[in-house]
Write a protein that holds these residues in place. Sequence first.
Motif, PDB file in Angstrom:
ATOM      1  N   GLU A 229      -4.017  14.342  -4.582  1.00  0.00           N
ATOM      2  CA  GLU A 229      -2.702  13.693  -4.703  1.00  0.00           C
ATOM      3  C   GLU A 229      -2.195  13.171  -3.364  1.00  0.00           C
ATOM      4  N   ALA A 230      -2.804  13.586  -2.259  1.00  0.00           N
ATOM      5  CA  ALA A 230      -2.338  13.182  -0.936  1.00  0.00           C
ATOM      6  C   ALA A 230      -2.581  11.692  -0.720  1.00  0.00           C
ATOM      7  N   ARG A 231      -1.729  11.069   0.065  1.00  0.00           N
ATOM      8  CA  ARG A 231      -1.887   9.658   0.404  1.00  0.00           C
ATOM      9  C   ARG A 231      -2.743   9.559   1.662  1.00  0.00           C
ATOM     10  N   ILE A 232      -3.877   8.839   1.565  1.00  0.00           N
ATOM     11  CA  ILE A 232      -4.708   8.627   2.742  1.00  0.00           C
ATOM     12  C   ILE A 232      -4.002   7.646   3.667  1.00  0.00           C
ATOM     13  N   LEU A 233      -3.879   8.024   4.930  1.00  0.00           N
ATOM     14  CA  LEU A 233      -3.207   7.209   5.936  1.00  0.00           C
ATOM     15  C   LEU A 233      -4.212   6.782   6.996  1.00  0.00           C
ATOM     16  N   ALA A 234      -4.229   5.492   7.289  1.00  0.00           N
ATOM     17  CA  ALA A 234      -5.072   4.981   8.373  1.00  0.00           C
ATOM     18  C   ALA A 234      -4.148   4.420   9.456  1.00  0.00           C
ATOM     19  N   GLY A 235      -3.954   3.112   9.478  1.00  0.00           N
ATOM     20  CA  GLY A 235      -3.131   2.510  10.525  1.00  0.00           C
ATOM     21  C   GLY A 235      -1.671   2.379  10.181  1.00  0.00           C
ATOM     22  N   ALA A 236      -1.266   2.732   8.954  1.00  0.00           N
ATOM     23  CA  ALA A 236       0.130   2.657   8.489  1.00  0.00           C
ATOM     24  C   ALA A 236       0.670   1.235   8.511  1.00  0.00           C
ATOM     25  N   THR A 237      -0.198   0.232   8.586  1.00  0.00           N
ATOM     26  CA  THR A 237       0.286  -1.155   8.620  1.00  0.00           C
ATOM     27  C   THR A 237       0.863  -1.577   7.276  1.00  0.00           C
ATOM     28  N   ASP A 238       0.540  -0.846   6.222  1.00  0.00           N
ATOM     29  CA  ASP A 238       1.144  -1.074   4.915  1.00  0.00           C
ATOM     30  C   ASP A 238       2.059   0.089   4.535  1.00  0.00           C
ATOM     31  N   ILE A 239       1.565   1.302   4.709  1.00  0.00           N
ATOM     32  CA  ILE A 239       2.337   2.484   4.337  1.00  0.00           C
ATOM     33  C   ILE A 239       3.604   2.602   5.171  1.00  0.00           C
ATOM     34  N   GLY A 240       3.561   2.151   6.417  1.00  0.00           N
ATOM     35  CA  GLY A 240       4.753   2.179   7.246  1.00  0.00           C
ATOM     36  C   GLY A 240       5.908   1.416   6.627  1.00  0.00           C
ATOM     37  N   LEU A 241       5.593   0.317   5.938  1.00  0.00           N
ATOM     38  CA  LEU A 241       6.631  -0.465   5.268  1.00  0.00           C
ATOM     39  C   LEU A 241       7.158   0.246   4.031  1.00  0.00           C
ATOM     40  N   TRP A 242       6.309   1.053   3.377  1.00  0.00           N
ATOM     41  CA  TRP A 242       6.789   1.825   2.230  1.00  0.00           C
ATOM     42  C   TRP A 242       7.947   2.730   2.665  1.00  0.00           C
ATOM     43  N   VAL A 243       7.822   3.290   3.860  1.00  0.00           N
ATOM     44  CA  VAL A 243       8.856   4.194   4.364  1.00  0.00           C
ATOM     45  C   VAL A 243      10.053   3.410   4.892  1.00  0.00           C
ATOM     46  N   ASN A 244       9.804   2.405   5.738  1.00  0.00           N
ATOM     47  CA  ASN A 244      10.900   1.683   6.395  1.00  0.00           C
ATOM     48  C   ASN A 244      11.685   0.783   5.457  1.00  0.00           C
ATOM     49  N   LYS A 245      10.985   0.145   4.522  1.00  0.00           N
ATOM     50  CA  LYS A 245      11.625  -0.873   3.690  1.00  0.00           C
ATOM     51  C   LYS A 245      11.897  -0.398   2.261  1.00  0.00           C
ATOM     52  N   MET A 246      11.008   0.451   1.739  1.00  0.00           N
ATOM     53  CA  MET A 246      11.159   0.912   0.359  1.00  0.00           C
ATOM     54  C   MET A 246      11.712   2.331   0.273  1.00  0.00           C
ATOM     55  N   PHE A 247      11.802   3.002   1.422  1.00  0.00           N
ATOM     56  CA  PHE A 247      12.345   4.361   1.499  1.00  0.00           C
ATOM     57  C   PHE A 247      11.603   5.324   0.573  1.00  0.00           C
ATOM     58  N   ARG A 248      10.291   5.140   0.510  1.00  0.00           N
ATOM     59  CA  ARG A 248       9.478   6.009  -0.333  1.00  0.00           C
ATOM     60  C   ARG A 248       9.262   7.359   0.331  1.00  0.00           C
ATOM     61  N   ASN A 249       9.210   8.388  -0.469  1.00  0.00           N
ATOM     62  CA  ASN A 249       8.938   9.740   0.006  1.00  0.00           C
ATOM     63  C   ASN A 249       7.436   9.994  -0.073  1.00  0.00           C
ATOM     64  N   LEU A 250       6.838  10.357   1.046  1.00  0.00           N
ATOM     65  CA  LEU A 250       5.402  10.630   1.096  1.00  0.00           C
ATOM     66  C   LEU A 250       5.213  12.079   1.547  1.00  0.00           C
ATOM     67  N   PRO A 251       5.216  13.012   0.609  1.00  0.00           N
ATOM     68  CA  PRO A 251       5.213  14.436   0.975  1.00  0.00           C
ATOM     69  C   PRO A 251       3.907  14.930   1.581  1.00  0.00           C
ATOM     70  N   SER A 252       2.788  14.259   1.279  1.00  0.00           N
ATOM     71  CA  SER A 252       1.500  14.750   1.762  1.00  0.00           C
ATOM     72  C   SER A 252       0.666  13.578   2.274  1.00  0.00           C
ATOM     73  N   LEU A 253       0.369  13.597   3.573  1.00  0.00           N
ATOM     74  CA  LEU A 253      -0.412  12.540   4.201  1.00  0.00           C
ATOM     75  C   LEU A 253      -1.729  13.120   4.711  1.00  0.00           C
ATOM     76  N   LEU A 254      -2.842  12.441   4.399  1.00  0.00           N
ATOM     77  CA  LEU A 254      -4.170  12.830   4.869  1.00  0.00           C
ATOM     78  C   LEU A 254      -4.661  11.730   5.803  1.00  0.00           C
ATOM     79  N   TYR A 255      -4.684  12.024   7.084  1.00  0.00           N
ATOM     80  CA  TYR A 255      -4.946  11.017   8.120  1.00  0.00           C
ATOM     81  C   TYR A 255      -6.438  10.872   8.371  1.00  0.00           C
TER      82      TYR A 255
END
Length: 514
Positions: A229-255
């Motif tokens: 269920e964890a969200r795989i995180l690489a460079g955050a070039t897309d996921i970063g916008l989920w947080v900054n612009k969409m205010f999404r909650n990402l409880p578990s990140l797998l880097y």
Amino acid sequence: MPSRPIRFFHRGAVVEVDDVAPTRTVLDWLREQARCTGTKEGCNEGDCGACTVVIGELPGKATAGTSEVVGGLRLTTANACIQFLPALDGKVLFTVEDLKRGDDALHPVQQAMVDCHASQCGFCTPGFVMSLWAVYEHYAASGERPTRQELADELSGNLCRCTGYRPILDAGERMLDLPADRLDTAPAVAALEAMASRETFRYAPAGGGEFVAPRTLEAFAAERLARPEARILAGATDIGLWVNKMFRNLPSLLYIGGVDELKRIEEREGRLSIGAAASLEEGWRALVARWPSLVDVWLRFAGVPLRHTGTMGGNVANGSPIGDSAPVLMALEASLVLRRGERVRRLALADFYTGYMQNRLGPGEFVQAIEVPLDARAAVRAYKISKRFDCDISALCAGLAIELDGAGIVLAARFAFGGMAATVKRASAAEAAVVGTPWDEAAVATAQHALAGEFAPLSDMRASAGYRTQVAMNLLRRLWLETRREAPLAERETSVWSAMQHVAPRLVAAREAP
């Protein structure tokens, strides 16, 4: 392993942070906790470059690529607004404050900006200075000089609304003529070596959320299997916008960015293998070294800081219908190496997507590498259509390949398009229309007719449906004009090599070396 604080080197010392959310951005931490306000917030989505910082890392033993190593550190620019702070663990963070000298004299980059009147309102200036500083450190170490075009390419991720770019490029040329002021990397290297560990990094602050960063491929595969269920995180070039612009909650990140094995780029068994965690810059560089016709898409894919932090594996796995990697890789007949625990399987990229932002990954499975066959005899072209030339999202991206026999008959065709459907996909009807026929104007017309009925693109802010269809048809004709047998060989190759000599002279030199 229990949670521990985030540790990185900043302003001459190791910093420990244990009281911020895993999605706290580097920019917010700098401005609000560290009180380093030289780094500015502009767009907050990695587009304008006002927040550009430089990140230093120890060169990974398993990492292949040509990112510049200066004084024992790999220095890369990054957009602080979309980088999550835990991703800095075990790294060095440089900001514009680090350029200040003890005698309060300006750094050569800053002095050149003053001398060339390269700053007007000044808001974007710190970002430009940091991008130029990364260039300065490389060229000051090598003794070489960048061309004006290379400077422009390095600054593609920095936007200025006041001055225009001529005086900024003038400053980039002048900075190397001033008395040298090189970075002393020894303290940072020593700190990183002392912090280095092969143990999985876990950060789980009291406020909630979790950031897990395995250091080995085996550990990453095990963590992915244990937490599908964890969200795989690489460079955050897309996921970063989920947080900054969409205010999404990402409880578990797998880097994935801490796994050196997944950053490898190598040739084996007749294939080019690009690890899922290899940066976009390194992945595209490897492709262009073998297919020079892709140079334009490489340099226009995004700004340099985004290419430094984003990954080709992430761009493909994300599955955006306007992602520029997938059309080109489909034209190259790429396949994906998918892994779940100890099990590894391969799947053609053309068969990977099942719908909008949907794919064939199973629970606990991840993209391990992209493989591209090196024995292909097809002529390959890639075309990016966007409103802004540099650092813009495509309205349409085409990856096209055509293979002819000695008589000019089409043996194989791969026409892949992004921006034309809910997924990046190949135009199978257009391909079938030309295979087995002479590669002539009539064949192109037949392929265009098939293509017109094959897609039903959307109209949006970037382009209308009719525009996208017409441009896609036009690009098939452009492919024919550049690859037809009637055109002299020199004419067919001139556009490719003039681009290489103009924008990537170091690649040309590498290719032509004995």
